[in-house]
Design an enzyme around this catalytic site. Structure first.
Site, PDB file in Angstrom:
ATOM      1  N   SER A 142       0.843  -1.194   0.000  1.00  0.00           N
ATOM      2  CA  SER A 142       0.000   0.000   0.000  1.00  0.00           C
ATOM      3  C   SER A 142       0.875   1.240   0.000  1.00  0.00           C
ATOM      4  O   SER A 142       1.984   1.233   0.551  1.00  0.00           O
ATOM      5  CB  SER A 142      -0.893   0.010   1.244  1.00  0.00           C
ATOM      6  OG  SER A 142      -1.511   1.270   1.410  1.00  0.00           O
ATOM      7  N   TYR A 169      -1.673   0.355  10.337  1.00  0.00           N
ATOM      8  CA  TYR A 169      -1.703  -0.237   8.993  1.00  0.00           C
ATOM      9  C   TYR A 169      -0.420   0.088   8.234  1.00  0.00           C
ATOM     10  O   TYR A 169       0.179  -0.793   7.593  1.00  0.00           O
ATOM     11  CB  TYR A 169      -2.916   0.299   8.233  1.00  0.00           C
ATOM     12  CG  TYR A 169      -3.071  -0.267   6.845  1.00  0.00           C
ATOM     13  CD1 TYR A 169      -3.480  -1.579   6.646  1.00  0.00           C
ATOM     14  CD2 TYR A 169      -2.813   0.518   5.727  1.00  0.00           C
ATOM     15  CE1 TYR A 169      -3.632  -2.098   5.370  1.00  0.00           C
ATOM     16  CE2 TYR A 169      -2.964   0.020   4.440  1.00  0.00           C
ATOM     17  CZ  TYR A 169      -3.369  -1.290   4.265  1.00  0.00           C
ATOM     18  OH  TYR A 169      -3.508  -1.802   2.995  1.00  0.00           O
TER      19      TYR A 169
END
Length: 242
Positions: free
Chosen positions: A144, A157
């Site tokens: 990501s 995250y």
């Protein structure tokens, strides 16, 4: 016309929905036999139906990625049945909680790292020898853009994805002299349940469907793909190598 992945054995994690579901279908459409991993049995059964409708085949493996012993057994099972693994797509991921770093609960930290980092490390440990038995083993892990940002409240995250990238790129350096190739893919914003949870105010109609990304993935894991230690970005409908 010969299919790009004819007779290849491909393992996809998080295959019951979203990007994993679409990726499993895309690989099967190109001739791969798909080993589909996910927790949700119903989603896997729907996937199996769609793959069969395409003329493909799949093996369904309902498993929680936090069951690390099961991941160890998976390697042995694949070896007994096929003796190799041609493709690994480490797609499954968890968003965790979007919260200030000082508020992250130990349980949320442990669970998010377990899915996003430790499970992939255990898969590498379990499947490395099988990928090396392939004439052109290919491993692709989803990352990501959050891994390179320090956006407020995204610390948990982001930390998992940064850790995953370091792990995978180190692994790529270790296999560089073999036939195995290991890369990362950043899908960017895609219309998934995780994205909706992270960005509840966003109009999903402005985002690409998982299938729009997934149609590019067979080329990233095909024998002809020679990149190793690369990060690919999906942007404006195309795959771009950094």
């Amino acid at each position: 016309m010969t299919k790009l992945l004819k007779d290849r054995i491909a393992l996809v994690t998080g295959a019951s929905r979203g990007i994993g579901y679409a990726t499993a279908k895309a690989l099967a459409a190109e001739g791969a036999h798909v080993i589909a991993l996910a927790r949700t049995v119903g989603g896997l059964e729907d996937l199996d139906d769609e793959i069969k409708a395409l003329g493909g085949s799949a093996t369904l493996v309902p498993v929680d990625l936090k069951d690390f012993d099961a991941l160890d057994r998976l390697g042995a099972s694949i070896y007994e049945r096929w003796g190799k693994l041609d493709i690994l797509v480490g797609n499954a991921g968890a968003l965790g909680k979007l919260t200030p770093v000082s508020h992250i609960k130990p349980k949320d930290w442990d669970e998010t790292f377990a899915v996003n980092v430790t499970a992939n490390a255990r898969l590498i440990r379990s499947l490395d020898v099988l990928l090396r038995q392939s004439d052109a083993g290919r491993a692709l892990f989803l990352t990501s853009g959050a891994a390179h940002k320090t956006r407020a409240y995204w610390g948990l995250y982001a930390a998992t994805k940064a850790a995953l990238e370091t792990l995978v790129l180190t692994y790529a350096n270790e296999v560089g002299t073999s036939a195995l190739r290991v890369n990362l893919l950043n899908p960017g914003p895609v219309r998934t349940a995780m994205r909706a949870k992270a960005m509840p105010g966003e109009d999903p109609e402005t985002l690409p469907q998982p299938a729009e990304l997934a149609r590019h993935i067979p080329t990233l894991v095909a024998p002809q793909q020679d990149a190793n230690g690369a990060i690919f970005d999906f942007k404006d409908g195309a795959i771009i190598q950094r």
